[in-house]
Structure formats: structure tokens, C-alpha cells
Design a protein around this motif. Structure first.
Motif, mmCIF file in Angstrom:
data_model
loop_
_atom_site.group_PDB
_atom_site.id
_atom_site.type_symbol
_atom_site.label_atom_id
_atom_site.label_comp_id
_atom_site.label_asym_id
_atom_site.label_seq_id
_atom_site.Cartn_x
_atom_site.Cartn_y
_atom_site.Cartn_z
ATOM 1 N N GLY A 127 29.483 6.345 -19.489
ATOM 2 C CA GLY A 127 27.947 6.488 -19.357
ATOM 3 C C GLY A 127 27.342 5.183 -18.800
ATOM 4 N N VAL A 128 28.423 4.827 -18.206
ATOM 5 C CA VAL A 128 28.057 3.195 -17.557
ATOM 6 C C VAL A 128 28.427 3.314 -15.904
ATOM 7 C CG1 VAL A 128 28.604 0.657 -17.545
ATOM 8 C CG2 VAL A 128 28.567 2.171 -19.651
ATOM 9 N N SER A 129 27.645 2.734 -15.159
ATOM 10 C CA SER A 129 28.173 2.714 -13.637
ATOM 11 C C SER A 129 29.222 1.662 -13.444
ATOM 12 C CB SER A 129 26.944 1.997 -12.894
ATOM 13 O OG SER A 129 26.736 0.625 -13.254
ATOM 14 N N VAL A 130 30.111 1.864 -12.582
ATOM 15 C CA VAL A 130 31.038 1.263 -12.257
ATOM 16 C C VAL A 130 30.749 -0.514 -12.191
ATOM 17 C CG1 VAL A 130 33.101 0.786 -10.422
ATOM 18 C CG2 VAL A 130 32.548 2.866 -11.010
ATOM 19 N N GLU A 131 29.755 -0.769 -11.466
ATOM 20 C CA GLU A 131 28.944 -2.192 -11.339
ATOM 21 C C GLU A 131 29.024 -2.650 -12.925
ATOM 22 O OE1 GLU A 131 27.634 0.462 -9.446
ATOM 23 O OE2 GLU A 131 28.944 0.088 -7.729
ATOM 24 N N GLY A 132 28.210 -1.666 -13.652
ATOM 25 C CA GLY A 132 28.002 -2.348 -15.112
ATOM 26 C C GLY A 132 29.433 -2.451 -15.854
ATOM 27 N N ILE A 133 30.409 -1.920 -15.626
ATOM 28 C CA ILE A 133 31.649 -2.320 -15.933
ATOM 29 C C ILE A 133 32.234 -3.653 -15.508
ATOM 30 C CG2 ILE A 133 34.216 -1.703 -16.316
ATOM 31 C CD1 ILE A 133 33.405 1.248 -16.370
ATOM 32 N N LYS A 134 32.351 -3.617 -14.234
ATOM 33 C CA LYS A 134 32.593 -4.924 -13.342
ATOM 34 C C LYS A 134 31.831 -6.136 -13.894
ATOM 35 C CE LYS A 134 34.560 -2.686 -9.465
ATOM 36 N NZ LYS A 134 34.435 -2.250 -7.807
ATOM 37 N N THR B 213 48.145 5.720 -22.657
ATOM 38 C CA THR B 213 47.774 5.258 -21.249
ATOM 39 C C THR B 213 46.364 4.577 -21.425
ATOM 40 O OG1 THR B 213 48.756 7.299 -20.331
ATOM 41 C CG2 THR B 213 46.887 6.108 -18.977
ATOM 42 N N VAL B 214 45.271 4.924 -22.261
ATOM 43 C CA VAL B 214 44.217 4.372 -22.341
ATOM 44 C C VAL B 214 44.446 2.653 -22.760
ATOM 45 C CG1 VAL B 214 42.161 4.051 -23.638
ATOM 46 C CG2 VAL B 214 42.778 6.311 -22.658
ATOM 47 N N SER B 215 45.253 2.737 -23.761
ATOM 48 C CA SER B 215 45.814 1.275 -24.283
ATOM 49 C C SER B 215 46.321 0.639 -23.298
ATOM 50 C CB SER B 215 46.930 1.449 -25.408
ATOM 51 O OG SER B 215 47.415 0.128 -25.734
ATOM 52 N N LYS B 216 47.115 0.931 -22.249
ATOM 53 C CA LYS B 216 47.713 0.313 -21.174
ATOM 54 C C LYS B 216 46.492 -0.147 -20.095
ATOM 55 C CE LYS B 216 52.360 2.157 -21.246
ATOM 56 N NZ LYS B 216 53.189 3.115 -20.631
ATOM 57 N N ILE B 217 45.501 0.827 -19.938
ATOM 58 C CA ILE B 217 44.457 0.790 -18.998
ATOM 59 C C ILE B 217 43.634 -0.389 -19.359
ATOM 60 C CG2 ILE B 217 42.182 1.471 -18.260
ATOM 61 C CD1 ILE B 217 43.323 4.170 -18.359
ATOM 62 N N GLU B 218 43.296 -0.788 -20.826
ATOM 63 C CA GLU B 218 42.685 -1.719 -21.357
ATOM 64 C C GLU B 218 43.323 -2.827 -21.482
ATOM 65 O OE1 GLU B 218 41.119 -0.550 -25.336
ATOM 66 O OE2 GLU B 218 39.734 1.127 -24.397
ATOM 67 N N GLN B 219 44.753 -2.985 -21.517
ATOM 68 C CA GLN B 219 45.407 -4.317 -21.116
ATOM 69 C C GLN B 219 45.469 -4.563 -19.754
ATOM 70 O OE1 GLN B 219 48.963 -3.516 -23.188
ATOM 71 N NE2 GLN B 219 47.929 -2.747 -25.204
ATOM 72 N N SER B 220 45.334 -3.809 -18.840
ATOM 73 C CA SER B 220 45.297 -4.194 -17.505
ATOM 74 C C SER B 220 44.247 -4.978 -16.938
ATOM 75 C CB SER B 220 45.448 -2.808 -16.312
ATOM 76 O OG SER B 220 46.478 -1.973 -17.016
ATOM 77 N N GLU B 221 44.471 -5.772 -16.185
ATOM 78 C CA GLU B 221 43.692 -6.884 -15.521
ATOM 79 C C GLU B 221 42.765 -6.155 -14.483
ATOM 80 O OE1 GLU B 221 43.477 -11.196 -13.671
ATOM 81 O OE2 GLU B 221 45.129 -10.721 -15.131
ATOM 82 N N THR B 222 43.315 -5.168 -13.735
ATOM 83 C CA THR B 222 42.692 -4.341 -12.682
ATOM 84 C C THR B 222 42.715 -3.179 -12.861
ATOM 85 O OG1 THR B 222 44.537 -4.476 -11.158
ATOM 86 C CG2 THR B 222 43.016 -6.475 -10.789
ATOM 87 N N VAL B 223 42.083 -2.148 -12.518
ATOM 88 C CA VAL B 223 42.151 -0.718 -12.699
ATOM 89 C C VAL B 223 41.760 -0.061 -11.144
ATOM 90 C CG1 VAL B 223 40.865 1.087 -13.610
ATOM 91 C CG2 VAL B 223 41.339 -0.846 -15.196
ATOM 92 N N ASP B 224 42.530 1.103 -10.903
ATOM 93 C CA ASP B 224 42.303 1.764 -9.530
ATOM 94 C C ASP B 224 40.826 2.125 -9.590
ATOM 95 O OD1 ASP B 224 43.426 3.298 -7.383
ATOM 96 O OD2 ASP B 224 42.710 4.940 -8.655
ATOM 97 N N GLU B 225 40.379 2.283 -8.362
ATOM 98 C CA GLU B 225 38.755 2.328 -8.179
ATOM 99 C C GLU B 225 38.455 3.987 -8.970
ATOM 100 O OE1 GLU B 225 35.616 0.750 -7.499
ATOM 101 O OE2 GLU B 225 37.146 -1.136 -7.591
ATOM 102 N N GLU B 226 39.192 4.912 -8.331
ATOM 103 C CA GLU B 226 39.207 6.416 -8.605
ATOM 104 C C GLU B 226 39.093 6.427 -10.247
ATOM 105 O OE1 GLU B 226 41.470 10.338 -8.098
ATOM 106 O OE2 GLU B 226 41.376 9.106 -6.342
ATOM 107 N N LEU B 227 39.912 5.676 -10.727
ATOM 108 C CA LEU B 227 40.131 5.691 -12.376
ATOM 109 C C LEU B 227 39.043 5.046 -13.081
ATOM 110 C CD1 LEU B 227 41.927 6.794 -14.839
ATOM 111 C CD2 LEU B 227 43.027 4.490 -14.667
ATOM 112 N N LEU B 228 38.586 3.821 -12.515
ATOM 113 C CA LEU B 228 37.501 3.262 -13.029
ATOM 114 C C LEU B 228 36.116 4.245 -12.938
ATOM 115 C CD1 LEU B 228 36.498 0.680 -14.300
ATOM 116 C CD2 LEU B 228 36.188 -0.257 -11.825
#
Length: 134
Positions: free
Chosen positions: A61-68, A38-53
Motif C-alpha cells: 500500500g505504498v508507492s514505488v517512490e515511497g519505497i525508494k 524468496t521474500v527473505s532474499k528480496i529483503e536482503q537484496s540491495e536492488t529489486v527488479d522494477e516489476e517486482l517492486l
């Protein structure tokens, strides 16, 4: 067809941040209570659900904005500048002995305690003198 990553590919950003944090997919999966696949699929996805993100951001240990807003070039530029000693702007060595600072602090507290004790003695003497008066 281009093999370059799209600049806003959230999955790739999650993967790079995970790698930079020294985590394996299995560790991230364990924390998210999902499988490594599942993590592998997440890392291959162009978008990720906000709740999962949000969950992923907490684990990494990074903010959502930090990831985006993650930009790998900016990260490496930061560390290259940080490690560049030719500028002479960074001093990585301790300029004082921590034990000396601890002893200074101890002496300062000792003096403060002695002043407080002396003040209390003076109060006791004043009260005794007041009670001795007719």
C-alpha cells in the motif's frame, strides 16, 4: 567493514515498511505468490527488479517512490511530532456529538422535502386553475 545499512538498500526498506505495516514475511509471500524464503532474499537484496517492486508496492500500500525514498528517521520524527501534545496543536477528541449532527441532517432533509412537496402542491393548484379557465 561497516554493519550500517546502505541508504539505498531497497530490500531493507521493503522489510521495514512491511514490519511497520504489521505484515509477516509469510503474508507478503502469500500475496506475491512466492515463498517466504524468496521474500527473505528480496529483503536482503540491495536492488529489486522494477516489476517486482511494483507488485510489492501494491501489497504494502505504498508507492514505488515511497519505497525508494523511505527514510525510517523521517517516519519516526513524524510520529514523534504527531504524538507530542506539549505543543497543543493536535486535538484528538471529537468536539461535537455525531448523533446531534445526524439529527440536524435529518431535520434539514425533512425541511427540504416539505418545501419540495409544497412546491409540487402549488404546481398542481396552478394546473387545476389553468384547466378550469374557459
Amino acid at each position: 567493514m561497516s554493519t550500517a545499512t546502505k541508504p539505498n538498500h531497497i530490500g531493507h526498506k521493503i522489510g521495514r515498511i512491511r514490519e511497520l505495516r504489521g505484515l509477516k514475511q509469510e503474508s507478503l509471500a502469500y500475496e506475491l505468490k512466492v515463498s517466504q524464503q524468496t521474500v527473505s532474499k528480496i529483503e536482503q537484496s540491495e536492488t529489486v527488479d522494477e516489476e517486482l517492486l511494483e507488485q510489492i508496492s501494491k501489497v504494502l500500500g505504498v508507492s514505488v517512490e515511497g519505497i525508494k525514498n523511505f527514510n525510517e528517521d523521517a517516519v519516526f520524527n513524524y510520529f514523534n511530532n504527531f504524538n507530542d501534545n506539549s505543543a497543543g496543536t493536535f486535538n484528538h477528541h471529537c468536539t461535537f456529538n455525531p448523533l446531534d449532527k445526524l439529527v440536524e441532517l435529518f431535520e434539514e432533509h425533512k425541511k427540504l422535502y416539505e418545501r419540495l412537496l409544497q412546491s409540487e402542491r402549488e404546481k398542481v393548484e396552478l394546473l387545476k386553475a389553468k384547466n378550469d379557465q374557459p
